[in-house]
Motif scaffolding. Structure first.
Motif, PDB file in Angstrom:
ATOM      1  N   SER A 104     -31.368 -59.572 -14.376  1.00 61.12           N
ATOM      2  CA  SER A 104     -31.707 -60.441 -15.510  1.00 61.12           C
ATOM      3  C   SER A 104     -33.116 -61.007 -15.380  1.00 61.12           C
ATOM      4  O   SER A 104     -33.709 -61.434 -16.364  1.00 61.12           O
ATOM      5  N   ASN A 105     -33.671 -61.005 -14.146  1.00 55.34           N
ATOM      6  CA  ASN A 105     -34.978 -61.606 -13.919  1.00 55.34           C
ATOM      7  C   ASN A 105     -35.589 -61.008 -12.649  1.00 55.34           C
ATOM      8  O   ASN A 105     -34.863 -60.683 -11.715  1.00 55.34           O
ATOM      9  N   ASP A 106     -36.914 -60.873 -12.606  1.00 55.58           N
ATOM     10  CA  ASP A 106     -37.594 -60.295 -11.449  1.00 55.58           C
ATOM     11  C   ASP A 106     -38.031 -61.325 -10.412  1.00 55.58           C
ATOM     12  O   ASP A 106     -38.593 -60.961  -9.377  1.00 55.58           O
ATOM     13  N   TYR A 107     -37.798 -62.612 -10.671  1.00 58.08           N
ATOM     14  CA  TYR A 107     -38.156 -63.657  -9.719  1.00 58.08           C
ATOM     15  C   TYR A 107     -36.913 -64.048  -8.926  1.00 58.08           C
ATOM     16  O   TYR A 107     -36.071 -64.798  -9.407  1.00 58.08           O
ATOM     17  N   ILE A 108     -36.814 -63.519  -7.706  1.00 60.34           N
ATOM     18  CA  ILE A 108     -35.652 -63.737  -6.852  1.00 60.34           C
ATOM     19  C   ILE A 108     -36.010 -64.837  -5.853  1.00 60.34           C
ATOM     20  O   ILE A 108     -37.006 -64.732  -5.140  1.00 60.34           O
ATOM     21  N   HIS A 109     -35.204 -65.886  -5.814  1.00 59.02           N
ATOM     22  CA  HIS A 109     -35.488 -67.013  -4.933  1.00 59.02           C
ATOM     23  C   HIS A 109     -34.792 -66.904  -3.587  1.00 59.02           C
ATOM     24  O   HIS A 109     -35.355 -67.258  -2.558  1.00 59.02           O
ATOM     25  N   SER A 110     -33.544 -66.436  -3.571  1.00 61.29           N
ATOM     26  CA  SER A 110     -32.813 -66.340  -2.309  1.00 61.29           C
ATOM     27  C   SER A 110     -31.779 -65.227  -2.387  1.00 61.29           C
ATOM     28  O   SER A 110     -31.399 -64.788  -3.480  1.00 61.29           O
ATOM     29  N   LEU A 111     -31.349 -64.788  -1.213  1.00 61.04           N
ATOM     30  CA  LEU A 111     -30.364 -63.713  -1.077  1.00 61.04           C
ATOM     31  C   LEU A 111     -29.274 -64.137  -0.100  1.00 61.04           C
ATOM     32  O   LEU A 111     -29.540 -64.846   0.871  1.00 61.04           O
ATOM     33  N   PHE A 112     -28.070 -63.683  -0.367  1.00 64.31           N
ATOM     34  CA  PHE A 112     -26.978 -63.792   0.596  1.00 64.31           C
ATOM     35  C   PHE A 112     -26.209 -62.487   0.529  1.00 64.31           C
ATOM     36  O   PHE A 112     -25.891 -62.012  -0.577  1.00 64.31           O
ATOM     37  N   ILE A 113     -25.917 -61.902   1.680  1.00 63.50           N
ATOM     38  CA  ILE A 113     -25.157 -60.655   1.712  1.00 63.50           C
ATOM     39  C   ILE A 113     -23.909 -60.894   2.534  1.00 63.50           C
ATOM     40  O   ILE A 113     -23.980 -61.234   3.722  1.00 63.50           O
ATOM     41  N   GLY A 114     -22.761 -60.732   1.890  1.00 66.58           N
ATOM     42  CA  GLY A 114     -21.488 -60.935   2.566  1.00 66.58           C
ATOM     43  C   GLY A 114     -21.117 -59.775   3.458  1.00 66.58           C
ATOM     44  O   GLY A 114     -21.704 -58.695   3.394  1.00 66.58           O
ATOM     45  N   ALA A 115     -20.111 -60.004   4.309  1.00 66.07           N
ATOM     46  CA  ALA A 115     -19.625 -58.956   5.214  1.00 66.07           C
ATOM     47  C   ALA A 115     -19.106 -57.751   4.445  1.00 66.07           C
ATOM     48  O   ALA A 115     -19.091 -56.634   4.963  1.00 66.07           O
ATOM     49  N   ASP A 116     -18.700 -57.971   3.186  1.00 70.68           N
ATOM     50  CA  ASP A 116     -18.201 -56.883   2.345  1.00 70.68           C
ATOM     51  C   ASP A 116     -19.327 -56.107   1.663  1.00 70.68           C
ATOM     52  O   ASP A 116     -19.082 -55.180   0.901  1.00 70.68           O
ATOM     53  N   GLY A 117     -20.590 -56.485   1.925  1.00 65.61           N
ATOM     54  CA  GLY A 117     -21.735 -55.783   1.345  1.00 65.61           C
ATOM     55  C   GLY A 117     -22.164 -56.283  -0.020  1.00 65.61           C
ATOM     56  O   GLY A 117     -23.132 -55.787  -0.579  1.00 65.61           O
ATOM     57  N   VAL A 118     -21.451 -57.262  -0.582  1.00 64.52           N
ATOM     58  CA  VAL A 118     -21.838 -57.822  -1.876  1.00 64.52           C
ATOM     59  C   VAL A 118     -23.110 -58.646  -1.696  1.00 64.52           C
ATOM     60  O   VAL A 118     -23.209 -59.466  -0.790  1.00 64.52           O
ATOM     61  N   VAL A 119     -24.098 -58.387  -2.560  1.00 63.13           N
ATOM     62  CA  VAL A 119     -25.378 -59.084  -2.508  1.00 63.13           C
ATOM     63  C   VAL A 119     -25.390 -60.142  -3.605  1.00 63.13           C
ATOM     64  O   VAL A 119     -25.165 -59.832  -4.780  1.00 63.13           O
ATOM     65  N   TRP A 120     -25.653 -61.383  -3.221  1.00 61.95           N
ATOM     66  CA  TRP A 120     -25.789 -62.490  -4.160  1.00 61.95           C
ATOM     67  C   TRP A 120     -27.256 -62.899  -4.188  1.00 61.95           C
ATOM     68  O   TRP A 120     -27.896 -63.006  -3.142  1.00 61.95           O
ATOM     69  N   MET A 121     -27.806 -63.093  -5.393  1.00 62.94           N
ATOM     70  CA  MET A 121     -29.209 -63.461  -5.559  1.00 62.94           C
ATOM     71  C   MET A 121     -29.331 -64.619  -6.533  1.00 62.94           C
ATOM     72  O   MET A 121     -28.631 -64.634  -7.549  1.00 62.94           O
ATOM     73  N   THR A 122     -30.207 -65.568  -6.240  1.00 61.92           N
ATOM     74  CA  THR A 122     -30.545 -66.584  -7.231  1.00 61.92           C
ATOM     75  C   THR A 122     -31.884 -66.200  -7.841  1.00 61.92           C
ATOM     76  O   THR A 122     -32.808 -65.775  -7.142  1.00 61.92           O
ATOM     77  N   THR A 123     -31.958 -66.317  -9.175  1.00 60.11           N
ATOM     78  CA  THR A 123     -33.164 -65.950  -9.914  1.00 60.11           C
ATOM     79  C   THR A 123     -33.576 -67.108 -10.810  1.00 60.11           C
ATOM     80  O   THR A 123     -32.886 -68.134 -10.867  1.00 60.11           O
ATOM     81  N   ASP A 124     -34.659 -66.925 -11.539  1.00 57.01           N
ATOM     82  CA  ASP A 124     -35.086 -67.940 -12.501  1.00 57.01           C
ATOM     83  C   ASP A 124     -34.055 -68.161 -13.606  1.00 57.01           C
ATOM     84  O   ASP A 124     -34.043 -69.201 -14.246  1.00 57.01           O
ATOM     85  N   THR A 125     -33.187 -67.172 -13.831  1.00 59.94           N
ATOM     86  CA  THR A 125     -32.209 -67.293 -14.922  1.00 59.94           C
ATOM     87  C   THR A 125     -30.780 -67.485 -14.443  1.00 59.94           C
ATOM     88  O   THR A 125     -29.868 -67.523 -15.261  1.00 59.94           O
ATOM     89  N   GLY A 126     -30.552 -67.596 -13.137  1.00 64.21           N
ATOM     90  CA  GLY A 126     -29.195 -67.847 -12.669  1.00 64.21           C
ATOM     91  C   GLY A 126     -28.826 -67.054 -11.436  1.00 64.21           C
ATOM     92  O   GLY A 126     -29.671 -66.664 -10.635  1.00 64.21           O
ATOM     93  N   LEU A 127     -27.547 -66.785 -11.308  1.00 63.99           N
ATOM     94  CA  LEU A 127     -26.970 -66.114 -10.148  1.00 63.99           C
ATOM     95  C   LEU A 127     -26.668 -64.661 -10.497  1.00 63.99           C
ATOM     96  O   LEU A 127     -26.105 -64.370 -11.551  1.00 63.99           O
ATOM     97  N   GLU A 128     -27.036 -63.761  -9.603  1.00 66.73           N
ATOM     98  CA  GLU A 128     -26.764 -62.328  -9.775  1.00 66.73           C
ATOM     99  C   GLU A 128     -25.831 -61.873  -8.663  1.00 66.73           C
ATOM    100  O   GLU A 128     -25.933 -62.354  -7.532  1.00 66.73           O
ATOM    101  N   ARG A 129     -24.959 -60.919  -8.973  1.00 63.00           N
ATOM    102  CA  ARG A 129     -24.077 -60.326  -7.970  1.00 63.00           C
ATOM    103  C   ARG A 129     -24.211 -58.812  -8.057  1.00 63.00           C
ATOM    104  O   ARG A 129     -24.110 -58.234  -9.137  1.00 63.00           O
ATOM    105  N   LEU A 130     -24.425 -58.194  -6.928  1.00 64.65           N
ATOM    106  CA  LEU A 130     -24.533 -56.741  -6.852  1.00 64.65           C
ATOM    107  C   LEU A 130     -23.463 -56.250  -5.890  1.00 64.65           C
ATOM    108  O   LEU A 130     -23.488 -56.561  -4.702  1.00 64.65           O
ATOM    109  N   ARG A 131     -22.509 -55.506  -6.428  1.00 62.04           N
ATOM    110  CA  ARG A 131     -21.416 -54.991  -5.610  1.00 62.04           C
ATOM    111  C   ARG A 131     -21.661 -53.531  -5.267  1.00 62.04           C
ATOM    112  O   ARG A 131     -22.056 -52.757  -6.130  1.00 62.04           O
ATOM    113  N   PRO A 132     -21.412 -53.153  -4.005  1.00 58.28           N
ATOM    114  CA  PRO A 132     -21.545 -51.740  -3.657  1.00 58.28           C
ATOM    115  C   PRO A 132     -20.435 -50.939  -4.330  1.00 58.28           C
ATOM    116  O   PRO A 132     -19.294 -51.389  -4.417  1.00 58.28           O
TER     117      PRO A 132
END
Length: 146
Positions: A104-132
């Motif tokens: 949703s946005n190219d400005y990524i502020h932080s990342l968290f990657i869970g043990a299950d490989g799911v990537v969580w990102m905070t951006t200028d427009t909110g929270l993103e989730r990327l599931r493998p």
């Protein structure tokens, strides 16, 4: 850059000005960001500084400002950037995920990657989730996978 352990002290000069450490990955690679001139992410591998350079539209290296660098359970390294989305480094290759590829946005502020490989990102427009996910080819016989 100085690297101090219980057994040794090593100096790794960097010719590009100031450099800020971001991560030491499990394979021993040091990831650091240059802060002067063209801003880049660098990897210190066996005493040599190597640039991590995503390519722009014309195939030219692009400057990048890094927000965070984290290592995933699969040992890939994820790089949050301000303006280039998120980069994934694995086995010597860089993949870029940005707005043109679904963020949703190219400005990524932080990342968290869970043990299950799911990537969580905070951006200028909110929270993103990327599931493998994996792909499965199905044939016409009762949906059997190949």
């Amino acid at each position: 850059m100085w690297h101090v352990t219980a057994d040794s002290v090593e100096h790794f000069p960097f010719a590009g000005g100031r450099i800020l450490p971001e991560l030491q990955s499990s394979d021993g690679t040091l990831w650091a960001q240059s802060t002067e001139g063209v801003r880049q992410l660098w990897r210190l591998v066996r005493g040599e500084w190597l640039a991590v350079r995503p390519l722009g539209r014309l195939g030219q290296p692009r400057s990048m400002i890094v927000s965070e660098v984290v290592e995933a359970p699969d040992r890939s390294v994820w790089i949050a950037t301000r303006g280039l989305g998120v980069l994934r480094w694995q086995n010597g290759h860089v993949q870029q995920l940005d707005q043109s590829r679904g963020l949703s946005n190219d400005y990524i502020h932080s990342l968290f990657i869970g043990a299950d490989g799911v990537v969580w990102m905070t951006t200028d427009t909110g929270l993103e989730r990327l599931r493998p996910t994996s792909f499965a080819a199905l044939d016409g016989r009762a949906g059997r996978q190949h």
